[in-house]
Write a protein that holds these residues in place. Structure first.
Motif, short mmCIF file in Angstrom:
data_model
loop_
_atom_site.label_atom_id
_atom_site.label_comp_id
_atom_site.label_asym_id
_atom_site.label_seq_id
_atom_site.Cartn_x
_atom_site.Cartn_y
_atom_site.Cartn_z
N SER A 1 -6.24 4.54 0.37
CA SER A 1 -5.60 3.44 -0.33
C SER A 1 -5.89 2.14 0.40
N ALA A 2 -5.81 1.06 -0.36
CA ALA A 2 -5.99 -0.29 0.19
C ALA A 2 -5.22 -1.26 -0.69
N ASN B 1 0.20 -12.58 -6.02
CA ASN B 1 -0.65 -11.57 -6.64
C ASN B 1 -0.99 -10.50 -5.62
N ALA B 2 -1.11 -9.28 -6.09
CA ALA B 2 -1.46 -8.15 -5.23
C ALA B 2 -2.53 -7.33 -5.92
N GLU B 3 -3.49 -6.88 -5.14
CA GLU B 3 -4.55 -6.01 -5.62
C GLU B 3 -4.43 -4.67 -4.91
N VAL B 4 -4.46 -3.60 -5.67
CA VAL B 4 -4.24 -2.25 -5.15
C VAL B 4 -5.43 -1.38 -5.55
N SER B 5 -5.91 -0.58 -4.58
CA SER B 5 -6.99 0.38 -4.82
C SER B 5 -6.58 1.72 -4.26
N LEU B 6 -6.78 2.79 -5.02
CA LEU B 6 -6.42 4.14 -4.60
C LEU B 6 -7.59 5.08 -4.82
N LYS B 7 -7.70 6.05 -3.92
CA LYS B 7 -8.67 7.13 -4.07
C LYS B 7 -7.89 8.44 -4.22
N LEU B 8 -8.20 9.20 -5.27
CA LEU B 8 -7.44 10.39 -5.60
C LEU B 8 -8.35 11.59 -5.72
N THR B 9 -7.77 12.77 -5.53
CA THR B 9 -8.39 14.03 -5.91
C THR B 9 -7.59 14.56 -7.09
N LEU B 10 -8.26 14.80 -8.21
CA LEU B 10 -7.59 15.18 -9.44
C LEU B 10 -7.80 16.66 -9.72
N PRO B 11 -6.88 17.27 -10.45
CA PRO B 11 -7.03 18.69 -10.78
C PRO B 11 -8.11 18.90 -11.82
N TYR B 12 -8.67 20.10 -11.80
CA TYR B 12 -9.71 20.47 -12.76
C TYR B 12 -9.41 21.86 -13.31
N PRO B 13 -9.53 22.12 -14.60
CA PRO B 13 -9.94 21.14 -15.64
C PRO B 13 -8.75 20.33 -16.12
N ALA B 14 -9.00 19.07 -16.44
CA ALA B 14 -7.97 18.17 -16.94
C ALA B 14 -8.67 16.98 -17.57
N PRO B 15 -8.05 16.32 -18.55
CA PRO B 15 -8.66 15.11 -19.15
C PRO B 15 -8.66 13.97 -18.14
N ARG C 1 0.83 -1.21 0.00
CA ARG C 1 0.00 0.00 0.00
C ARG C 1 0.86 1.25 0.00
N ARG C 2 1.92 1.28 0.81
CA ARG C 2 2.79 2.45 0.84
C ARG C 2 3.52 2.65 -0.50
N ILE C 3 3.94 1.56 -1.10
CA ILE C 3 4.61 1.67 -2.40
C ILE C 3 3.65 2.21 -3.45
N ALA C 4 2.41 1.76 -3.43
CA ALA C 4 1.42 2.26 -4.39
C ALA C 4 1.13 3.74 -4.17
N GLU C 5 1.04 4.15 -2.91
CA GLU C 5 0.83 5.57 -2.63
C GLU C 5 1.98 6.41 -3.15
N ARG C 6 3.22 5.95 -2.92
CA ARG C 6 4.37 6.70 -3.38
C ARG C 6 4.41 6.74 -4.91
N ALA C 7 4.01 5.66 -5.56
CA ALA C 7 3.98 5.64 -7.01
C ALA C 7 2.94 6.63 -7.55
N ALA C 8 1.80 6.72 -6.88
CA ALA C 8 0.79 7.70 -7.30
C ALA C 8 1.30 9.12 -7.11
N THR C 9 2.07 9.35 -6.04
CA THR C 9 2.66 10.68 -5.84
C THR C 9 3.67 11.00 -6.93
N GLU C 10 4.42 10.00 -7.36
CA GLU C 10 5.39 10.21 -8.43
C GLU C 10 4.71 10.58 -9.74
N ALA C 11 3.50 10.10 -9.97
CA ALA C 11 2.79 10.42 -11.20
C ALA C 11 2.41 11.88 -11.30
N ARG C 12 2.32 12.59 -10.13
CA ARG C 12 2.03 14.02 -10.09
C ARG C 12 0.72 14.36 -10.80
#
Length: 328
Positions: free
Chosen positions: A36-37, A44-58, A18-29
């Protein structure tokens, strides 16, 4: 040589994934991680993330970019098979390109003065005072009508109050205490009448004539927190907005501390300027490294450390002089 199957196994915990996935999402900027979960089953690993995205953006392209980066980065660092990363968008935040222009770009209409705070109508105190006056005057009027129109005897509460007042003078402790309470209530009402109230709101300068705008301090604190959380290296941020001061406490996960503090200060100040408050509050910023933070290695530090690593060991100190003839 020992077979690969007999050398042992490496287990990656769900928390680490979970921490690695969070850091990877931060790297995506692309946004800020708000939840996160992760679950690990065998390889096998299953990863779920909840994000707040900028607007406007695709949004679709942004989500696909974050999804692919988190999946690949987590698979690469953990060695586990990550079939897919689930991304949930919880909210949208204005990006820097869509920010409200600064105060200088939208001047307040000429001849108008934005108040420091909105004046409160004092609904609760006025309602309580009106209710108490209505009950007292209504009870007295009803008793007088009963006496003069229906030839009924006066109410026991009114005759008892008259007898009690006739037996207790101004020096009586009960009378003095009652007078003090009434005086305090009067002072309280005067303060409510002279003070504007609504201490949890800030007024905003507007270019429109005859328009007064106010914003909750908590809303401004959320804007500052989102701006600070978008700074590179900041893992989390806490913002406390008081009447004349905004305090920012940012947790640094990686990067230079002084550079991060300057970036956090600039982001917080830009967010406050974009809010166009009538009186910009003072800003206090504190950057606290996380337990896993390490100072970045620079070429200067490496060059300074190189001679020490290659230098010959210092010579042992000479032995102390021995005694001879009873003298040193």
């Amino acid at each position: 040589m020992t077979a690969a199957a007999e050398r042992g196994t490496t287990t990656v915990s769900q928390r680490a994934v979970r921490r690695i996935a969070e850091r990877a999402a931060t790297e995506a900027r692309a946004g800020r991680v708000v939840g996160s979960a992760a679950s690990v089953r065998g390889t096998n690993a299953e990863v779920s993330l909840k994000l707040t995205l900028p607007y406007p953006a695709p949004l679709a392209d942004t989500v696909r970019h974050v999804q692919s980066h988190v999946t690949e980065r987590t698979r690469r660092l953990t060695g586990l098979d990550v079939p897919m990363t689930r991304i949930g968008v919880t909210s949208l935040t204005p990006s820097a390109t869509s920010a409200v222009p600064a105060r200088e770009a939208l001047p307040v209409a000429a001849g108008l003065r934005t108040p420091r705070r909105w004046w409160s109508t004092r609904g609760v105190p006025v309602a309580l005072m009106a209710w108490a006056a209505a009950v007292g005057c209504g009870a007295l009027a009803f008793d007088l009508f009963r006496v003069h129109l229906a030839d009924r005897p006066a109410g026991a509460w009114r005759t008892g109050a008259v007898h009690w007042l006739s037996d207790h003078g101004p020096g009586d402790p009960a009378v003095a205490a009652g007078g003090a309470l009434i005086a305090l209530a009067g002072v309280w009402m005067i303060l409510l009448a002279l003070a504007p109230g609504r201490r949890r709101q800030w007024t905003v300068g507007t270019p429109a004539a005859g328009v007064t705008v106010a914003v909750d301090r908590s809303a401004t604190a959320n804007l500052v927190r989102d701006a600070v959380a978008a700074v590179d290296g900041v893992a989390s941020a806490r913002v406390r907005a008081r009447r004349r001061r905004v305090t920012v406490r940012a947790a640094l996960a990686f990067g230079d501390r002084e550079a991060a503090r300057a970036a956090v200060t600039a982001a917080a100040r830009d967010a406050l300027t974009a809010s166009r408050l009538r009186r910009t509050p003072r800003l206090h910023v504190t950057v606290v490294p996380e337990p896993l933070w390490r100072p970045p290695h620079t070429p200067r530090h490496d060059a300074a450390r190189a001679p020490q690593q290659g230098a010959a060991p210092a010579a042992a100190p000479a032995p102390a002089a021995s005694r001879s003839g009873g003298a040193w």
